[in-house]
Design a protein around this motif. Sequence first.
Motif, mmCIF file in Angstrom:
data_model
loop_
_atom_site.group_PDB
_atom_site.id
_atom_site.type_symbol
_atom_site.label_atom_id
_atom_site.label_comp_id
_atom_site.label_asym_id
_atom_site.label_seq_id
_atom_site.Cartn_x
_atom_site.Cartn_y
_atom_site.Cartn_z
ATOM 1 N N PRO A 109 0.826 -1.216 0.000
ATOM 2 C CA PRO A 109 0.000 0.000 0.000
ATOM 3 C C PRO A 109 0.860 1.265 0.000
ATOM 4 N N GLN A 110 0.641 2.125 -0.965
ATOM 5 C CA GLN A 110 1.392 3.376 -1.116
ATOM 6 C C GLN A 110 2.908 3.153 -1.181
ATOM 7 N N GLY A 111 3.317 1.932 -1.495
ATOM 8 C CA GLY A 111 4.739 1.638 -1.610
ATOM 9 C C GLY A 111 5.501 1.774 -0.309
ATOM 10 N N LYS A 112 4.789 1.640 0.827
ATOM 11 C CA LYS A 112 5.407 1.857 2.136
ATOM 12 C C LYS A 112 5.834 0.573 2.833
ATOM 13 N N GLY A 113 5.791 -0.547 2.123
ATOM 14 C CA GLY A 113 6.198 -1.802 2.732
ATOM 15 C C GLY A 113 5.049 -2.504 3.430
ATOM 16 N N PHE A 114 5.384 -3.577 4.143
ATOM 17 C CA PHE A 114 4.380 -4.427 4.773
ATOM 18 C C PHE A 114 4.577 -4.479 6.288
ATOM 19 N N SER A 115 3.476 -4.633 7.006
ATOM 20 C CA SER A 115 3.563 -4.747 8.465
ATOM 21 C C SER A 115 3.796 -6.184 8.907
ATOM 22 N N VAL A 116 3.513 -7.141 8.013
ATOM 23 C CA VAL A 116 3.734 -8.561 8.310
ATOM 24 C C VAL A 116 4.267 -9.243 7.052
ATOM 25 N N MET A 117 5.302 -10.068 7.221
ATOM 26 C CA MET A 117 5.803 -10.884 6.119
ATOM 27 C C MET A 117 5.834 -12.340 6.552
ATOM 28 N N LEU A 118 5.308 -13.203 5.690
ATOM 29 C CA LEU A 118 5.231 -14.633 5.962
ATOM 30 C C LEU A 118 5.979 -15.390 4.877
ATOM 31 N N SER A 119 6.798 -16.349 5.262
ATOM 32 C CA SER A 119 7.476 -17.190 4.281
ATOM 33 C C SER A 119 7.266 -18.656 4.646
ATOM 34 N N ASP A 120 6.447 -19.321 3.842
ATOM 35 C CA ASP A 120 6.230 -20.758 4.010
ATOM 36 C C ASP A 120 6.936 -21.510 2.884
ATOM 37 N N MET A 121 7.942 -20.859 2.297
ATOM 38 C CA MET A 121 8.667 -21.462 1.177
ATOM 39 C C MET A 121 9.467 -22.673 1.636
ATOM 40 N N CYS A 122 9.476 -23.692 0.789
ATOM 41 C CA CYS A 122 10.233 -24.902 1.091
ATOM 42 C C CYS A 122 10.725 -25.494 -0.220
ATOM 43 N N PRO A 123 11.969 -25.976 -0.259
ATOM 44 C CA PRO A 123 12.477 -26.560 -1.503
ATOM 45 C C PRO A 123 11.823 -27.905 -1.793
ATOM 46 N N SER A 124 11.898 -28.330 -3.036
ATOM 47 C CA SER A 124 11.460 -29.685 -3.378
ATOM 48 C C SER A 124 12.408 -30.653 -2.685
ATOM 49 N N VAL A 125 11.873 -31.448 -1.781
ATOM 50 C CA VAL A 125 12.714 -32.306 -0.945
ATOM 51 C C VAL A 125 13.320 -33.431 -1.774
ATOM 52 N N SER A 126 14.654 -33.553 -1.692
ATOM 53 C CA SER A 126 15.375 -34.576 -2.448
ATOM 54 C C SER A 126 15.604 -35.837 -1.627
ATOM 55 N N GLY A 127 15.494 -35.700 -0.302
ATOM 56 C CA GLY A 127 15.795 -36.825 0.572
ATOM 57 C C GLY A 127 17.223 -36.789 1.081
ATOM 58 N N ILE A 128 18.038 -35.901 0.507
ATOM 59 C CA ILE A 128 19.411 -35.712 0.971
ATOM 60 C C ILE A 128 19.382 -34.605 2.017
ATOM 61 N N THR A 129 19.538 -34.971 3.268
ATOM 62 C CA THR A 129 19.312 -34.047 4.376
ATOM 63 C C THR A 129 20.107 -32.759 4.258
ATOM 64 N N SER A 130 21.403 -32.868 4.001
ATOM 65 C CA SER A 130 22.249 -31.675 3.954
ATOM 66 C C SER A 130 21.874 -30.765 2.789
ATOM 67 N N LYS A 131 21.546 -31.363 1.651
ATOM 68 C CA LYS A 131 21.165 -30.581 0.474
ATOM 69 C C LYS A 131 19.851 -29.853 0.712
ATOM 70 N N ASP A 132 18.875 -30.566 1.254
ATOM 71 C CA ASP A 132 17.571 -29.960 1.516
ATOM 72 C C ASP A 132 17.680 -28.824 2.524
ATOM 73 N N ALA A 133 18.494 -29.029 3.567
ATOM 74 C CA ALA A 133 18.668 -28.000 4.595
ATOM 75 C C ALA A 133 19.327 -26.756 4.010
ATOM 76 N N ALA A 134 20.315 -26.959 3.128
ATOM 77 C CA ALA A 134 21.010 -25.829 2.512
ATOM 78 C C ALA A 134 20.064 -25.022 1.627
ATOM 79 N N LEU A 135 19.227 -25.713 0.855
ATOM 80 C CA LEU A 135 18.263 -25.024 0.000
ATOM 81 C C LEU A 135 17.225 -24.279 0.830
ATOM 82 N N SER A 136 16.822 -24.887 1.940
ATOM 83 C CA SER A 136 15.866 -24.240 2.828
ATOM 84 C C SER A 136 16.450 -22.960 3.415
#
Length: 225
Positions: A109-136
């Motif tokens: 709104p009015q280019g003034k930014g946001f009062s709340v930001m939510l990130s539920d982003m998650c990588p496509s899980v490969s099953g390789i723990t270290s790789k998935d954690a790094a992408l996350s």
Amino acid sequence: MSGAGSPDFFYREALRLGYVARSAFKLLQMQKQYKLITPGASVLDLGCAPGAWLQVACQSLGPLEKGGVVVGIDVKKVKIPNLYCDSRVRTVCADVMNLLKDQARALSPQGKGFSVMLSDMCPSVSGITSKDAALSCELGGKALSLAVGKSILPSSDESIPEENNSGGDGLLQRGGNLVIKLLESGDTQEFGQFCKLRFKKASWIRPKATRSSSREIYLVCQGLK
């Protein structure tokens, strides 16, 4: 029979109540516990597919006359759910990892930014723990960079990348709240340490609706300094 804390329960409840995904209950729990979204707030939802957090965010804005806005961004085209969403919700199809801060600010709104930001982003899980954690961590780092600007994590010589054509300030307004999903690993604690310096309060939570096999954990940051 499955109990109230089981995955089957949350799946059935989502169907019964009209949420497009069980993930709605994760944000509902965080909203109840931390009061992240207030009536009339401006909310940016990163990785908004399939739209369950859009539903909860719009619900939390209160009646239509209270105002507010919810902007969802996802690499997939997301249809705004009919239930719980109203004219205050809009979606944009874009890759958050390539999103410039100035582009995202123009959506507020009015280019003034946001009062709340939510990130539920998650990588496509490969099953390789270290790789998935790094992408996350990479996705979480992008969300943090968009929120607060150029950021240097504790115990690290590397900064979270910031867009070249953007200023030092992030999209999150002073006093604003931020939620970031990460896959738990040794690196996730650095996010918490950094956010405790930039926010009045930073807490970790594993919502009850999280599947028992998942390593998902959420960092809830309140009150940007």
